[in-house]
Design an enzyme around this catalytic site. Structure first.
Site, PDB file in Angstrom:
ATOM      1  CD  GLU A 146      -2.873  -1.346   0.560  1.00 13.78           C
ATOM      2  OE1 GLU A 146      -3.167  -0.379  -0.152  1.00 13.78           O
ATOM      3  OE2 GLU A 146      -3.474  -2.428   0.515  1.00 13.78           O
ATOM      4  CB  CYS A 172      -2.879   6.322   2.380  1.00 15.16           C
ATOM      5  SG  CYS A 172      -4.080   5.385   3.314  1.00 15.16           S
TER       6      CYS A 172
HETATM    7  P1  NAP Z   1       8.197   4.904   4.771  1.00 10.89           P
HETATM    8  O1  NAP Z   1       9.326   5.793   5.048  1.00 10.89           O
HETATM    9  O2  NAP Z   1       8.198   4.118   3.517  1.00 10.89           O
HETATM   10  O3  NAP Z   1       8.083   3.936   6.041  1.00 10.89           O
HETATM   11  C1  NAP Z   1       7.073   2.989   6.135  1.00 10.89           C
HETATM   12  C2  NAP Z   1       7.534   1.846   7.019  1.00 10.89           C
HETATM   13  O4  NAP Z   1       8.595   1.153   6.377  1.00 10.89           O
HETATM   14  C3  NAP Z   1       8.071   2.292   8.373  1.00 10.89           C
HETATM   15  O5  NAP Z   1       7.674   1.367   9.347  1.00 10.89           O
HETATM   16  C4  NAP Z   1       9.574   2.223   8.160  1.00 10.89           C
HETATM   17  O6  NAP Z   1      10.305   2.041   9.351  1.00 10.89           O
HETATM   18  C5  NAP Z   1       9.676   1.005   7.287  1.00 10.89           C
HETATM   19  N1  NAP Z   1      10.904   0.883   6.534  1.00 10.89           N
HETATM   20  C6  NAP Z   1      11.685   1.857   6.037  1.00 10.89           C
HETATM   21  N2  NAP Z   1      12.727   1.321   5.370  1.00 10.89           N
HETATM   22  C7  NAP Z   1      12.585  -0.031   5.442  1.00 10.89           C
HETATM   23  C8  NAP Z   1      13.340  -1.130   4.953  1.00 10.89           C
HETATM   24  N3  NAP Z   1      14.449  -0.970   4.231  1.00 10.89           N
HETATM   25  N4  NAP Z   1      12.923  -2.380   5.243  1.00 10.89           N
HETATM   26  C9  NAP Z   1      11.806  -2.580   5.955  1.00 10.89           C
HETATM   27  N5  NAP Z   1      11.052  -1.565   6.457  1.00 10.89           N
HETATM   28  C10 NAP Z   1      11.429  -0.313   6.187  1.00 10.89           C
HETATM   29  O7  NAP Z   1       6.820   5.680   4.753  1.00 10.89           O
HETATM   30  P2  NAP Z   1       6.248   6.686   5.853  1.00 10.89           P
HETATM   31  O8  NAP Z   1       7.041   7.933   5.756  1.00 10.89           O
HETATM   32  O9  NAP Z   1       6.075   6.027   7.179  1.00 10.89           O
HETATM   33  O10 NAP Z   1       4.777   6.888   5.283  1.00 10.89           O
HETATM   34  C11 NAP Z   1       4.463   7.842   4.324  1.00 10.89           C
HETATM   35  C12 NAP Z   1       4.065   7.221   3.032  1.00 10.89           C
HETATM   36  O11 NAP Z   1       3.207   6.117   3.237  1.00 10.89           O
HETATM   37  C13 NAP Z   1       3.298   8.175   2.166  1.00 10.89           C
HETATM   38  O12 NAP Z   1       3.946   8.247   0.937  1.00 10.89           O
HETATM   39  C14 NAP Z   1       1.931   7.573   2.012  1.00 10.89           C
HETATM   40  O13 NAP Z   1       1.383   7.715   0.747  1.00 10.89           O
HETATM   41  C15 NAP Z   1       2.134   6.159   2.312  1.00 10.89           C
HETATM   42  N6  NAP Z   1       0.957   5.592   2.944  1.00 10.89           N
HETATM   43  C16 NAP Z   1       0.183   4.737   2.238  1.00 10.89           C
HETATM   44  C17 NAP Z   1      -0.922   4.166   2.818  1.00 10.89           C
HETATM   45  C18 NAP Z   1      -1.783   3.193   2.067  1.00 10.89           C
HETATM   46  O14 NAP Z   1      -2.634   2.571   2.666  1.00 10.89           O
HETATM   47  N7  NAP Z   1      -1.591   3.046   0.773  1.00 10.89           N
HETATM   48  C19 NAP Z   1      -1.258   4.466   4.130  1.00 10.89           C
HETATM   49  C20 NAP Z   1      -0.452   5.351   4.818  1.00 10.89           C
HETATM   50  C21 NAP Z   1       0.668   5.903   4.222  1.00 10.89           C
HETATM   51  P3  NAP Z   1      10.975   3.270  10.136  1.00 10.89           P
HETATM   52  O15 NAP Z   1       9.895   4.175  10.539  1.00 10.89           O
HETATM   53  O16 NAP Z   1      11.637   2.577  11.276  1.00 10.89           O
HETATM   54  O17 NAP Z   1      11.924   3.889   9.159  1.00 10.89           O
END
Ligand code: NAP
Length: 512
Positions: free
Chosen positions: A254, A293
């Protein structure tokens, strides 16, 4: 200051290594800390496989559903405490916090009810027996069988409560043990929820990692599932992870989404449908400070109504009080992190290169004595929405929306949805059924959900920004290509579909 512990291999342990601070985004004051590593992930996976899988397998759907009901009840019991954590760690207003936390318990309850309905069956049918031989005696039947793997859940920062529960509920009901990892910056709500749930669930059924994922995913094996919510750049990293590729591990993504809203040409702004259109768009901009999102980023309005719509936005947004959500009367808090603030500001600057300002300028806002990650609501406009690159190629994850004018045709509206290259949800507001049919026919390929606003449903609508457990959540292309929830469909994401082929009466008996 509280040092958050992870719950792995049946014990709470803080890990080790350098520390990261979790802050209150309204004040920038540190409120907790997390260690960057020091966990034995191989042991955690072994614990899930050796203890969690048999423990959940010993239970029926009904019994696993009862566990979910108990978790939902635990959320109700700790609701005020969880709301306070969301306000302090997420920059949530009380309303935002309730949306996250109550949304979580709604998902648990939904799947608890499904568990009660499924009772003691072991295989779930997918369609009916079909004749595959010369006579009806030789049959084929697709069924959903329990998997014997571990579900790894990785969540985004914006919904620590809902995100935990919406993934946990179908996985546990399907009988898969879960290792859940909230985003580090806003982990407090998820951490507290797991403290509550761990006492209620069988050993190995639920484990929690707070802090970075590190080498967690190196431990996946065939049969495991990863459900990820977050940015598309992180999703790309996961897609090319060698262990995920080697073992064909199912990865549900997602990711980003440029959700759109379209005002139909038949709708007067003063009508019930027009009122719904405005209320939904303003709610999506400001709820969770636009960090949803499903939030509407792009709005299409018939050219003749653009000025009227712009004036209505100015009036409504003028009444939104931005500030520390701990204070009475505040309607919109800060964004969750310093990085988020930087990203939102850059996104607004990019939009400013191609669009005109309607409201809020660059989003600079003077509140809270200069402390906190605040950005005010921003509305921009363009006369050429389909060709506006900044609008259609980049998600600004904050209280930012752009109005675009169009010719009122359903064809243009559908092409505009398509220009987002795949979204979680888009909406159209019209009472003209022919127009709606044209819109759905063209836009359906590019959205996980289409919300059709009209006068008859206006009074009972939660708006497009609310994800319902009964309907699928996910979307094609940019949105990640994933699919979650959707009632029993959500369960199937954690089961294995098997085609059974044999004596039709045997197949029938297997399904009871
Ligand atoms: P993110 O930076 O991609 O982080 C998401 C999750 O992934 C966090 O738990 C993060 O951990 C983890 N993560 C980061 N690098 C990783 C790796 N190499 N291996 C495994 N896990 C890893 O996103 P965010 O800043 O939290 O969220 C914002 C984005 O999410 C926005 O772009 C939004 O569109 C999207 N979003 C989508 C939905 C949906 O349902 N489609 C819902 C909400 C948000 P850490 O925090 O420990 O780095």
């Amino acid at each position: 200051m509280q040092l958050l512990a992870s719950y792995l291999s049946g014990a709470w342990a803080p890990g080790s290594g350098s520390r990261v601070a979790l802050v209150n985004p309204a004040t920038e004051a540190p409120i907790a800390e997390v260690n960057n590593g020091g966990h034995d992930f191989a042991a955690a996976f072994a614990y899930a496989r050796e203890t969690g899988i048999p423990a959940l397998g010993a239970l029926s759907y009904a019994e696993r559903g009862a566990l979910l009901a108990a978790c939902a009840k635990a959320i109700h019991g700790a609701r005020e405490e969880l709301i306070a954590l969301a306000v302090a760690n997420g920059g949530n207003t009380r309303g935002d916090a309730k949306f996250d936390i109550d949304g979580g318990s709604v998902n648990l309850s939904h799947y608890a009810e499904l568990g009660a309905k499924l009772g003691t069956v072991t295989l779930l049918p997918d369609g009916d027996v079909i004749q595959v031989g010369r006579t009806a005696r030789m049959g084929g039947q697709h069924v959903w069988a329990r998997r014997r793997g571990v579900a790894v859940h990785i969540n985004a920062f914006n919904f620590p409560g809902w995100g935990l529960c919406e993934k946990l509920a179908p996985a546990l009901l399907a009988g898969m043990p879960v290792i859940t990892k909230p985003a580090t910056a806003t982990a407090l709500v998820a951490h507290r929820m797991v403290e509550l749930f761990a006492k209620l669930l069988p050993p190995g059924a639920l484990q929690l990692l707070v802090g970075p994922a590190g080498t967690l995913l190196d431990n996946v094996r065939p049969g495991d599932i990863i459900a990820f919510t977050g940015g598309s750049a992180t999703a790309r990293t996961l897609r090319s992870h060698p262990k995920i590729a080697e073992h064909s591990v199912r990865l549900n993504v997602e990711a980003d989404s440029l959700n759109a809203s379209v005002l139909g040409p038949d709708v007067e702004l003063s009508s019930e449908t027009g009122g719904l259109f405005l209320a939904d768009a303003v709610r999506d901009m400001t709820q969770k400070t636009g960090q949803k999102c499903t939030a509407i980023r792009r709005v299409l309005v018939p050219a003749a109504r653009l000025d009227e719509v712009a004036d209505a936005f100015k009036e409504r947004l003028g009444g939104i009080v931005v500030g520390d959500p701990a204070n009475e009367g505040v309607r919109m808090g800060p964004v969750a992190t310093a990085q988020q603030l930087k990203d939102v500001r850059e996104g607004i600057a990019r939009l400013a290169g191609e669009t005109a300002s309607v409201y809020g300028g660059t989003g600079e806002i003077d509140v809270n004595g200069g402390k906190g990650y605040f950005v005010g609501p921003v509305v921009r406009s363009t006369a050429d929405p389909i060709n506006c690159k900044a609008l259609n190629d980049h998600e600004v994850f904050g209280p930012v929306l752009t109005l675009g004018s169009y010719d009122g045709t359903s064809d243009y509206a559908a092409r505009f949805i398509a220009r987002g290259e795949g979204c979680l949800v888009s909406s159209a507001y019209s009472d003209d059924r022919e127009w709606v049919a044209g819109f759905v026919g063209g836009a359906g390929a590019w959205a996980g959900r289409l919300y059709l606003g009209s006068a008859k449903m206006a009074s009972m609508s939660p708006g497009p920004g609310t994800v319902l457990p009964a309907l699928i959540h996910g979307g094609p292309g940019r949105a990640g290509g994933g699919e979650e929830l959707g009632g029993e469909r959500g369960l199937q994401g954690y089961l294995q579909r098997v085609a059974l082929e044999g004596d039709a009466s045997v197949l029938k008996a297997l399904l009871g």
